[in-house]
Design a protein around this motif. Structure first.
Motif, PDB file in Angstrom:
ATOM      1  N   LEU A   1       7.240   0.842 -14.631  1.00 54.89           N
ATOM      2  CA  LEU A   1       6.857   2.087 -14.378  1.00 54.89           C
ATOM      3  C   LEU A   1       5.723   1.568 -13.005  1.00 54.89           C
ATOM      4  CD1 LEU A   1       5.756   3.721 -17.509  1.00 54.89           C
ATOM      5  CD2 LEU A   1       8.028   3.842 -16.485  1.00 54.89           C
ATOM      6  N   SER A   2       5.892   2.011 -11.959  1.00 53.74           N
ATOM      7  CA  SER A   2       5.899   2.969 -10.730  1.00 53.74           C
ATOM      8  C   SER A   2       5.015   3.708 -10.143  1.00 53.74           C
ATOM      9  CB  SER A   2       6.212   1.387  -9.492  1.00 53.74           C
ATOM     10  OG  SER A   2       7.120   2.110  -9.299  1.00 53.74           O
ATOM     11  N   GLY A   3       4.441   4.151  -9.241  1.00 50.44           N
ATOM     12  CA  GLY A   3       4.813   5.273  -8.640  1.00 50.44           C
ATOM     13  C   GLY A   3       3.707   6.478  -9.119  1.00 50.44           C
TER      14      GLY A   3
ATOM     15  N   GLU B   1       1.437  -1.253   0.128  1.00 51.22           N
ATOM     16  CA  GLU B   1      -0.108  -0.017  -0.120  1.00 51.22           C
ATOM     17  C   GLU B   1       1.112   1.352   0.120  1.00 51.22           C
ATOM     18  OE1 GLU B   1      -2.799  -0.319   3.573  1.00 51.22           O
ATOM     19  OE2 GLU B   1      -3.737  -2.068   2.009  1.00 51.22           O
ATOM     20  N   ARG B   2       1.956   0.885  -0.620  1.00 54.75           N
ATOM     21  CA  ARG B   2       3.082   2.779  -0.567  1.00 54.75           C
ATOM     22  C   ARG B   2       3.874   2.559  -2.257  1.00 54.75           C
ATOM     23  NH1 ARG B   2       7.187  -1.071  -0.705  1.00 54.75           N
ATOM     24  NH2 ARG B   2       7.104  -2.895   0.620  1.00 54.75           N
ATOM     25  N   GLU B   3       4.682   2.909  -2.038  1.00 57.34           N
ATOM     26  CA  GLU B   3       5.163   3.237  -3.524  1.00 57.34           C
ATOM     27  C   GLU B   3       6.341   1.980  -3.216  1.00 57.34           C
ATOM     28  OE1 GLU B   3       4.250   5.190  -6.206  1.00 57.34           O
ATOM     29  OE2 GLU B   3       3.236   6.410  -5.116  1.00 57.34           O
ATOM     30  N   LEU B   4       6.334   1.247  -4.996  1.00 57.51           N
ATOM     31  CA  LEU B   4       7.122   0.044  -4.697  1.00 57.51           C
ATOM     32  C   LEU B   4       8.150   0.621  -4.531  1.00 57.51           C
ATOM     33  CD1 LEU B   4       5.081  -1.290  -7.677  1.00 57.51           C
ATOM     34  CD2 LEU B   4       4.756  -2.063  -5.985  1.00 57.51           C
ATOM     35  N   SER B   5       9.056  -0.862  -4.472  1.00 55.43           N
ATOM     36  CA  SER B   5      10.432  -0.736  -4.260  1.00 55.43           C
ATOM     37  C   SER B   5      11.244  -0.831  -5.348  1.00 55.43           C
ATOM     38  CB  SER B   5      10.546  -1.176  -3.072  1.00 55.43           C
ATOM     39  OG  SER B   5      10.787  -2.709  -3.419  1.00 55.43           O
ATOM     40  N   LEU B   6      11.931  -0.838  -5.344  1.00 47.60           N
ATOM     41  CA  LEU B   6      12.968  -1.491  -6.592  1.00 47.60           C
ATOM     42  C   LEU B   6      13.052  -3.096  -6.844  1.00 47.60           C
ATOM     43  CD1 LEU B   6      16.274   1.038  -6.725  1.00 47.60           C
ATOM     44  CD2 LEU B   6      13.613   1.412  -7.793  1.00 47.60           C
ATOM     45  N   VAL B   7      12.706  -3.482  -5.864  1.00 46.63           N
ATOM     46  CA  VAL B   7      12.941  -4.892  -6.232  1.00 46.63           C
ATOM     47  C   VAL B   7      11.780  -5.228  -6.336  1.00 46.63           C
ATOM     48  CG1 VAL B   7      12.859  -6.660  -4.890  1.00 46.63           C
ATOM     49  CG2 VAL B   7      14.555  -5.215  -4.170  1.00 46.63           C
ATOM     50  N   GLU B   8      10.864  -4.714  -5.733  1.00 44.97           N
ATOM     51  CA  GLU B   8       9.582  -5.140  -6.241  1.00 44.97           C
ATOM     52  C   GLU B   8       9.135  -5.043  -7.260  1.00 44.97           C
ATOM     53  OE1 GLU B   8       7.742  -4.189  -1.506  1.00 44.97           O
ATOM     54  OE2 GLU B   8       7.673  -2.540  -3.011  1.00 44.97           O
ATOM     55  N   ALA B   9       9.199  -3.438  -7.839  1.00 45.65           N
ATOM     56  CA  ALA B   9       9.626  -3.267  -9.365  1.00 45.65           C
ATOM     57  C   ALA B   9       9.874  -3.891 -10.157  1.00 45.65           C
ATOM     58  CB  ALA B   9       9.584  -1.943  -9.678  1.00 45.65           C
ATOM     59  N   GLU B  10      11.118  -4.296  -9.801  1.00 44.86           N
ATOM     60  CA  GLU B  10      11.813  -5.540 -10.649  1.00 44.86           C
ATOM     61  C   GLU B  10      11.240  -7.129 -10.915  1.00 44.86           C
ATOM     62  OE1 GLU B  10      14.791  -7.721 -12.974  1.00 44.86           O
ATOM     63  OE2 GLU B  10      14.189  -5.454 -12.914  1.00 44.86           O
ATOM     64  N   ALA B  11      10.340  -7.341  -9.985  1.00 44.92           N
ATOM     65  CA  ALA B  11       9.350  -8.519  -9.653  1.00 44.92           C
ATOM     66  C   ALA B  11       8.877  -8.410 -11.010  1.00 44.92           C
ATOM     67  CB  ALA B  11       9.106  -8.573  -8.382  1.00 44.92           C
ATOM     68  N   ALA B  12       7.464  -7.083 -11.004  1.00 43.95           N
ATOM     69  CA  ALA B  12       6.785  -6.775 -11.486  1.00 43.95           C
ATOM     70  C   ALA B  12       7.233  -7.112 -12.872  1.00 43.95           C
ATOM     71  CB  ALA B  12       6.147  -5.761 -11.455  1.00 43.95           C
ATOM     72  N   ARG B  13       8.675  -6.300 -13.486  1.00 47.08           N
ATOM     73  CA  ARG B  13       8.729  -6.403 -14.706  1.00 47.08           C
ATOM     74  C   ARG B  13       9.407  -7.024 -15.066  1.00 47.08           C
ATOM     75  NH1 ARG B  13      13.918  -7.739 -17.312  1.00 47.08           N
ATOM     76  NH2 ARG B  13      14.410  -8.086 -15.286  1.00 47.08           N
ATOM     77  N   LEU B  14      10.242  -8.123 -14.020  1.00 45.03           N
ATOM     78  CA  LEU B  14      10.016  -9.994 -14.685  1.00 45.03           C
ATOM     79  C   LEU B  14       8.883 -11.034 -15.486  1.00 45.03           C
ATOM     80  CD1 LEU B  14      12.935 -11.142 -11.683  1.00 45.03           C
ATOM     81  CD2 LEU B  14      13.168 -10.959 -14.441  1.00 45.03           C
ATOM     82  N   VAL B  15       7.024 -10.180 -14.105  1.00 42.98           N
ATOM     83  CA  VAL B  15       6.865 -10.965 -15.014  1.00 42.98           C
ATOM     84  C   VAL B  15       5.953 -10.351 -16.064  1.00 42.98           C
ATOM     85  CG1 VAL B  15       3.767 -11.524 -14.577  1.00 42.98           C
ATOM     86  CG2 VAL B  15       5.376 -11.739 -12.230  1.00 42.98           C
ATOM     87  N   PHE B  16       6.229  -9.354 -16.364  1.00 37.90           N
ATOM     88  CA  PHE B  16       5.249  -8.839 -17.622  1.00 37.90           C
ATOM     89  C   PHE B  16       6.294  -8.806 -18.920  1.00 37.90           C
ATOM     90  CE2 PHE B  16       4.640  -4.378 -15.478  1.00 37.90           C
ATOM     91  CZ  PHE B  16       3.230  -5.042 -14.691  1.00 37.90           C
ATOM     92  N   GLU B  17       7.573  -8.977 -18.940  1.00 42.61           N
ATOM     93  CA  GLU B  17       8.727  -9.547 -19.745  1.00 42.61           C
ATOM     94  C   GLU B  17       8.289 -11.333 -19.690  1.00 42.61           C
ATOM     95  OE1 GLU B  17      12.778  -8.384 -20.084  1.00 42.61           O
ATOM     96  OE2 GLU B  17      12.724 -10.385 -19.620  1.00 42.61           O
TER      97      GLU B  17
END
Length: 209
Positions: free
Chosen positions: A161-163, A121-137
């Motif tokens: 992209l996030s935030g 419920e906060r802005e995504l961290s770099l690690v969390e954004a990278e996890a999303a990127r892996l799934v998107f890819e």
């Protein structure tokens, strides 16, 4: 290019911009479902190999929607990716909400398999954004390998992209098919929505024909 064909193409483009019509609803939903179903076994294999062995994925829904509405149900915290192809600069628009990101992160880093993930419920961290990127890819790669002809997508993605950046990112509005994938562990389930413009599906269908 002039003549009847050019006039017809121009009229179709104007109609799409005005009211979003690109093709018969049954045809575009069928095209979206076929693309998703062909990608699904490839995607399951790639998720296990590249993201986390405990993740499973299934197709939940294929519906007519609009690309501009991609963020409508994602809440305040989400990850976004737009993938170009030779057919379109926005051949795929993918959105993952904060809860789904948490499911993926827990699976990647050995979270308790019997416990549901706490939504982010906060802005995504770099690690969390990278996890999303892996799934998107993995989704983009799977869809790229499943088309007949292929969509000619252009991963790999450099980042998700996030935030504020994700909220401000312009999305070209137009008729689309929304493909919803459920991503699950034994204890929890999240959702990734993939918008495919109808003009892209119709171009693929025309090429296959």
């Amino acid at each position: 290019m002039t003549g009847p064909d050019a006039t017809s193409q121009g009229r179709s483009s104007v109609i799409e911009r005005l009211i979003g019509d690109s093709g018969e609803t049954s045809l575009v939903i069928g095209g979206g479902r076929s693309l998703a179903e062909r990608a699904l076994p490839i995607l399951q294999k790639r998720l296990v190999e590249e993201v986390a062995a405990s993740l499973t994925i299934e197709l939940k829904a294929v519906e007519v929607d609009r690309t501009g509405a991609a963020r409508a149900h994602a809440g305040e915290v989400f990850a976004l990716a737009v993938v170009p192809s030779s057919l379109s600069s926005d051949a795929l628009t993918m959105v993952m909400d904060g809860h789904t990101v948490a499911v993926v992160v827990c699976a990647m880093f050995g979270g308790d398999p019997a416990a549901a993930a706490a939504p982010i419920e906060r802005e995504l961290s770099l690690v969390e954004a990278e996890a999303a990127r892996l799934v998107f890819e993995q989704i983009a790669e799977a869809m790229n390998g499943s088309g007949q002809p292929p969509p000619d997508l252009r991963p790999p993605l450099t980042r998700a992209l996030s935030g504020a950046e994700a909220r401000r990112r312009p999305l070209r509005d137009g008729a689309a098919v929304r493909v919803d994938f459920a991503i699950s562990t034994k204890a929890d389930t999240g959702m990734v929505s993939v918008m495919v413009p109808q003009r892209v599906l119709l171009a693929l269908r025309s090429g296959a024909g």
